[in-house]
Design an enzyme around this catalytic site. Structure first.
Site, PDB file in Angstrom:
ATOM      1  N   ASP A   1      15.616  -7.961  -0.078  1.00 31.78           N
ATOM      2  CA  ASP A   1      14.597  -9.015  -0.149  1.00 31.78           C
ATOM      3  C   ASP A   1      13.808  -8.807  -1.440  1.00 31.78           C
ATOM      4  O   ASP A   1      13.913  -7.766  -2.091  1.00 31.78           O
ATOM      5  CB  ASP A   1      13.657  -8.914   1.070  1.00 31.78           C
ATOM      6  N   SER A   2      12.988  -9.796  -1.782  1.00 31.68           N
ATOM      7  CA  SER A   2      12.104  -9.650  -2.934  1.00 31.68           C
ATOM      8  C   SER A   2      11.067  -8.555  -2.696  1.00 31.68           C
ATOM      9  O   SER A   2      10.507  -8.013  -3.645  1.00 31.68           O
ATOM     10  CB  SER A   2      11.371 -10.967  -3.179  1.00 31.68           C
TER      11      SER A   2
ATOM     12  N   CYS B   1      16.361 -12.701   2.739  1.00 30.48           N
ATOM     13  CA  CYS B   1      15.364 -13.457   1.987  1.00 30.48           C
ATOM     14  C   CYS B   1      15.856 -14.895   1.943  1.00 30.48           C
ATOM     15  O   CYS B   1      16.969 -15.159   1.463  1.00 30.48           O
ATOM     16  CB  CYS B   1      15.289 -12.879   0.574  1.00 30.48           C
TER      17      CYS B   1
ATOM     18  N   THR C   1      14.683 -17.303   0.175  1.00 27.12           N
ATOM     19  CA  THR C   1      14.677 -17.819  -1.195  1.00 27.12           C
ATOM     20  C   THR C   1      15.941 -17.376  -1.933  1.00 27.12           C
ATOM     21  O   THR C   1      16.615 -18.187  -2.575  1.00 27.12           O
ATOM     22  CB  THR C   1      13.415 -17.319  -1.933  1.00 27.12           C
TER      23      THR C   1
ATOM     24  N   GLU D   1       2.552  -8.486   1.122  1.00 26.91           N
ATOM     25  CA  GLU D   1       2.953  -7.367   0.244  1.00 26.91           C
ATOM     26  C   GLU D   1       1.832  -6.331   0.138  1.00 26.91           C
ATOM     27  O   GLU D   1       2.083  -5.150  -0.045  1.00 26.91           O
ATOM     28  CB  GLU D   1       3.294  -7.884  -1.162  1.00 26.91           C
TER      29      GLU D   1
ATOM     30  N   CYS E   1      10.601 -17.877   5.889  1.00 26.38           N
ATOM     31  CA  CYS E   1      10.450 -16.820   4.876  1.00 26.38           C
ATOM     32  C   CYS E   1      10.370 -15.524   5.665  1.00 26.38           C
ATOM     33  O   CYS E   1       9.616 -15.444   6.650  1.00 26.38           O
ATOM     34  CB  CYS E   1       9.173 -17.032   4.068  1.00 26.38           C
TER      35      CYS E   1
ATOM     36  N   HIS F   1       9.028 -12.763   5.145  1.00 27.84           N
ATOM     37  CA  HIS F   1       7.734 -12.074   5.194  1.00 27.84           C
ATOM     38  C   HIS F   1       6.891 -12.538   6.390  1.00 27.84           C
ATOM     39  O   HIS F   1       6.074 -11.782   6.914  1.00 27.84           O
ATOM     40  CB  HIS F   1       6.919 -12.373   3.927  1.00 27.84           C
TER      41      HIS F   1
END
Ligand code: DGL
Length: 275
Positions: free
Chosen positions: A13-14, A76, A78, A155, A187, A189
């Protein structure tokens, strides 16, 4: 890399969002070794061009393959929107599992016929989302929100601060007023703030976190290919970041109740290297 895993599942993931998927994979497949990579040097992905994210995802996939990973989860939405098709073209026989916003189960479960989707701007722009809407959203009305700033709050471990609450209230209140009764976490997150979402919605929405379904898909793909581990012992877990390893290490217990060392990766051009 310390504690080198063998034939692990790579999860990418990012940032820390994909840990919601790692948690589900770990719970379903506790004997499997896992490598998690958070591309925190580049988080958030959600405002980057799909082209740029595609390049990063290609670097991450090549890294996992070089480490002997037997399957890669693009944890992720995205990066899945930007790169899943591309990666499958590039590595045709290699098993990838990606994310797509869970509009299908939401459309099956809604009673009001109104579904909210929370995802990043890039996810909404991708072909994958357009195809999900076309296939599954005939009979429902979709309400979309990008929740600007929410990925960064998560984050930073700010799961229930006034600013996080404000971002969610701004996204949710208009939808709730319209009668949305089902919310898709588009998403990875966002499942970390489900308790806050439920608080804001007063328990009136059904929140869909796709992570358990993704874990089942990982198991199916491994089973079909005869790749499930035969070892019976707790799988090893290795955590890697291209960002601040110490910061992620502090967050792991808070987010997924795991204490582990986080190791550093470096981008060199489009290639990831172990420090
Ligand atoms: N966790 C991500 C997703 O599922 C990406 C968030 C971001 O980096 O903007 O879309």
């Amino acid at each position: 890399m310390s504690n080198k895993p063998s034939a692990p599942i790579g999860i990418y993931d990012s940032g820390v969002g994909g840990l919601t998927v790692l948690r589900a994979v770990r719970s379903l497949l506790p004997d499997e070794d896992l490598i998690y990579f958070a591309d925190q040097a580049n988080v958030p992905y959600g405002n980057r061009s799909l082209n740029e994210v595609r390049g990063l995802a290609e670097g991450a996939a090549s890294f996992f393959i070089s480490q002997g990973a037997k399957l890669i989860v693009i944890a992720c939405n995205t990066a899945s929107a930007a790169a899943l098709k591309h990666l499958r073209g590039l590595f045709p026989d290699y098993p990838f599992v990606g994310m797509e916003p869970a509009v299908k189960p939401a459309a099956e479960q809604t009673l009001s016929g109104k579904v909210g989707v929370l995802a990043t701007p890039s996810t909404f722009q991708g072909e994958l989302y357009a195809s999900v809407v076309e296939r599954f959203a005939h009979d429902v009305q979709l309400y979309q929100a990008t929740c600007p700033g929410l990925v960064q709050q998560i984050e930073n471990g700010h799961l229930n601060t006034p600013q996080t609450r404000k971002i969610l209230e701004d996204a949710l209140e208009p939808m709730l007023q319209e009668g949305v009764d089902t919310l898709v976490m588009g998403c990875t997150h966002f499942p970390f703030v489900i308790p806050l979402i439920s608080e804001i919605a007063g328990g009136k929405v059904n929140v869909i976190d796709p992570a358990p379904a993704i874990a089942r898909q990982v198991k199916r793909v491994l089973e079909t290919r005869g790749l499930l581990t035969k070892r019976i012992r707790a799988g090893k877990m290795v955590f890697l970041t291209s960002g601040d390893a110490e910061k992620m290490q502090v967050l792991l217990p808070k987010l997924i109740a795991v204490e582990a060392e986080v190791e550093q990766l470096l981008w060199e051009g489009g290639t990831l290297r172990v420090l």
